[in-house]
Design an enzyme around this catalytic site. Structure first.
Site, mmCIF file in Angstrom:
data_model
loop_
_atom_site.group_PDB
_atom_site.id
_atom_site.type_symbol
_atom_site.label_atom_id
_atom_site.label_comp_id
_atom_site.label_asym_id
_atom_site.label_seq_id
_atom_site.Cartn_x
_atom_site.Cartn_y
_atom_site.Cartn_z
ATOM 1 N N ASP A 168 0.986 -1.151 -0.035
ATOM 2 C CA ASP A 168 -0.205 -0.076 -0.470
ATOM 3 C C ASP A 168 1.263 1.459 -0.130
ATOM 4 O OD1 ASP A 168 -2.120 -1.624 0.542
ATOM 5 O OD2 ASP A 168 -2.925 -0.802 1.808
ATOM 6 N N HIS A 216 3.751 -2.384 3.217
ATOM 7 C CA HIS A 216 3.220 -1.025 2.320
ATOM 8 C C HIS A 216 4.680 -0.907 1.927
ATOM 9 C CE1 HIS A 216 0.677 -0.801 5.800
ATOM 10 N NE2 HIS A 216 0.217 0.248 5.038
#
Length: 366
Positions: free
Chosen positions: A65, A217
Site C-alpha cells: 500500500d 507498505h
C-alpha cells in the site's frame, strides 16, 4: 547503514520492462499460480469481511500500500524480481501524480495495479459524500492517466485506507464496480518498530492464519529492509505465492463508471498529470530503460516519517459471515447507488473456489 545503501542503490537504478522477463533462478521463490478474482465474488479479506480468497493452505498473496515512492518502491520491485514474485500494489493517486514513472515500471514488471484513494483519507471518518467520491475516483483516475484504460495491469481492486469501511462505502464501491480488498495478515510495518519485529510479526501471524492476503507498505523503510529475507523465509517454510488479477471486463466496467473528481486541487493535479503523459507519448524513447522519464522520479531525499504520523487504523468490523465458512456473494441494491448500481451482501455459504479461476499455474518445484 546497510538499509541506507540498499535504498540509495535502488534509487539510482532503473530496470527496463524487458528485465521483467529475465529467467528465474532455480532456487527462487517464484509465483505458484495466477488467480483471476471476479467482481461478482464481492469484497475479500477476513479483517473486514470475514472471508477471503479461495487459497489453499500455505498460499499467500502479497500486497503493498501507499506508493509509489521512487527509491523505496524500486527497492521493493528489485526484491520481488530477484525472487520472480508478482504482487499487487494499492497506489495513492497523489503519489501516482508525482511519480508516474515508478508506477509504469511496476506495471511493466507484471504486477497488478490497484487503488487506495487519492490522498489516503480515512473515508469512514469523512462525512461529505462528495469528498468520499472524489477520494475513491481520484485514485483510479490517476492510475488510468498513467497506464491507460486498456493496460493489463490496471484492476478494479480497491482498498479502504485503514481498512475503514461501512455499508454505505461498500455500497458505493460496488456501484462503481470496484472490488474491495481487505487483508488476512498485517505486517505492522507502518508502526514505529524495528525491521526485525516486522519480520517476526508477519511470519508469526502467517503461521497462525495458514496463508492469506498479506499487507505491507512499499513506502516504508522497514519493508525495504526485510523484504528479501521475508521472501527467503516464505520459500524455506513452504509457502507459495499467488498473483491475483482482474477479469478484463471488470476493469473496463469500473472505468466506464468512473466519476471525474470535482475538487479543484484534484482536478488540477490530474490535468497536470495528463499533460505530462501527453508529452511523454510524443517523445518516449525507444527503450524506456535508458533513463527515468520524469525528473520527479529521480533519486530524492527520503523522509523516514512519511505517513507514520497518521492515526492508527480503525479496528476491523466484526465478522459478518458464519464462522468457519466461505461466503457466496451476490449483487443487491446498493446504499444510494447511481442508476444501475449494485452492492454486496452475504447470502449463504458456498464452496471456496466458486466463481474464481486459476489462469496460470507454475509447474511444481523440483
Amino acid at each position: 547503514m546497510r538499509c541506507f545503501k540498499l535504498l540509495l542503490l535502488a534509487g539510482l537504478s532503473w530496470a527496463s520492462p524487458a528485465a521483467a522477463g529475465t529467467a528465474c533462478r532455480p532456487d527462487a521463490l517464484g509465483t505458484a499460480r495466477t488467480l483471476e478474482v471476479p467482481f461478482a465474488q464481492g469484497p475479500v479479506g477476513r479483517a473486514s469481511y470475514g472471508r477471503t480468497l479461495p487459497l489453499a493452505p500455505g498460499e499467500v498473496v502479497l500486497t503493498f500500500d501507499d506508493g509509489p515512492l521512487p527509491r523505496r518502491t524500486a527497492a521493493v520491485l528489485d526484491a520481488l524480481r530477484a525472487e520472480c514474485v508478482k504482487a499487487t500494489f494499492f497506489v495513492i493517486g497523489s503519489m501516482v501524480a508525482q511519480f508516474p514513472d515508478t508506477l509504469r515500471r511496476t506495471a511493466a514488471e507484471g504486477h497488478t495495479i490497484a487503488t487506495h484513494t487519492w490522498s489516503h483519507r480515512y473515508l469512514d471518518r469523512v462525512r461529505s459524500a462528495a469528498v468520499r467520491r472524489d477520494q475513491i475516483n481520484g485514485g483510479l483516475e490517476a492510475a488510468r492517466a498513467v497506464l491507460t484504460g486498456d493496460a493489463p495491469a490496471l484492476s478494479p481492486f480497491f482498498r479502504f485506507p485503514g481498512l475503514g469501511h461501512s455499508p454505505a462505502l461498500d455500497g458505493y464501491a460496488a456501484a462503481q464496480r470496484l472490488l474491495p480488498f481487505s487483508i488476512d495478515v498485517d505486517g505492522d510495518d507502518w508502526k514505529r518498530i524495528t525491521p526485525a519485529a516486522v519480520l517476526a510479526r508477519v511470519l508469526k501471524r502467517l503461521h497462525a492464519a495458514g496463508g492469506g492476503i498479506i499487507l505491507l507498505h512499499d513506502i516504508q523503510p522497514r519493508t525495504v529492509a526485510i523484504l528479501p529475507e521475508l521472501l527467503r523465509q516464505l520459500k524455506a517454510r513452504g509457502y507459495r505465492v499467488v498473483h491475483v488479477v482482474p477479469a478484463r471486463a471488470d476493469t473496463q466496467a469500473a472505468l466506464a463508471r468512473l466519476d471525474a473528481p470535482q475538487a479543484r486541487p484534484i482536478r488540477l493535479a490530474l490535468d497536470r498529470l495528463g499533460t505530462r503523459m501527453g508529452r511523454l507519448a510524443a517523445r518516449a524513447p525507444a527503450d524506456p530503460g535508458e533513463r527515468p522519464l520524469f525528473a520527479g522520479d529521480a533519486p530524492l531525499l527520503l523522509r523516514a516519517g512519511l505517513f507514520e504520523d497518521a492515526p492508527a487504523p480503525p479496528r476491523p468490523v466484526p465478522d459478518q459471515s458464519r464462522a468457519g465458512e466461505t461466503a457466496r456473494i451476490v449483487r443487491v441494491a446498493a446504499v444510494s447507488p447511481p442508476p444501475g448500481g449494485g452492492g454486496f451482501s452475504v447470502v449463504a455459504a458456498a464452496p471456496a473456489a466458486a466463481g474464481f479461476r486459476s489462469v496460470a499455474e507454475a509447474p511444481p518445484a523440483r
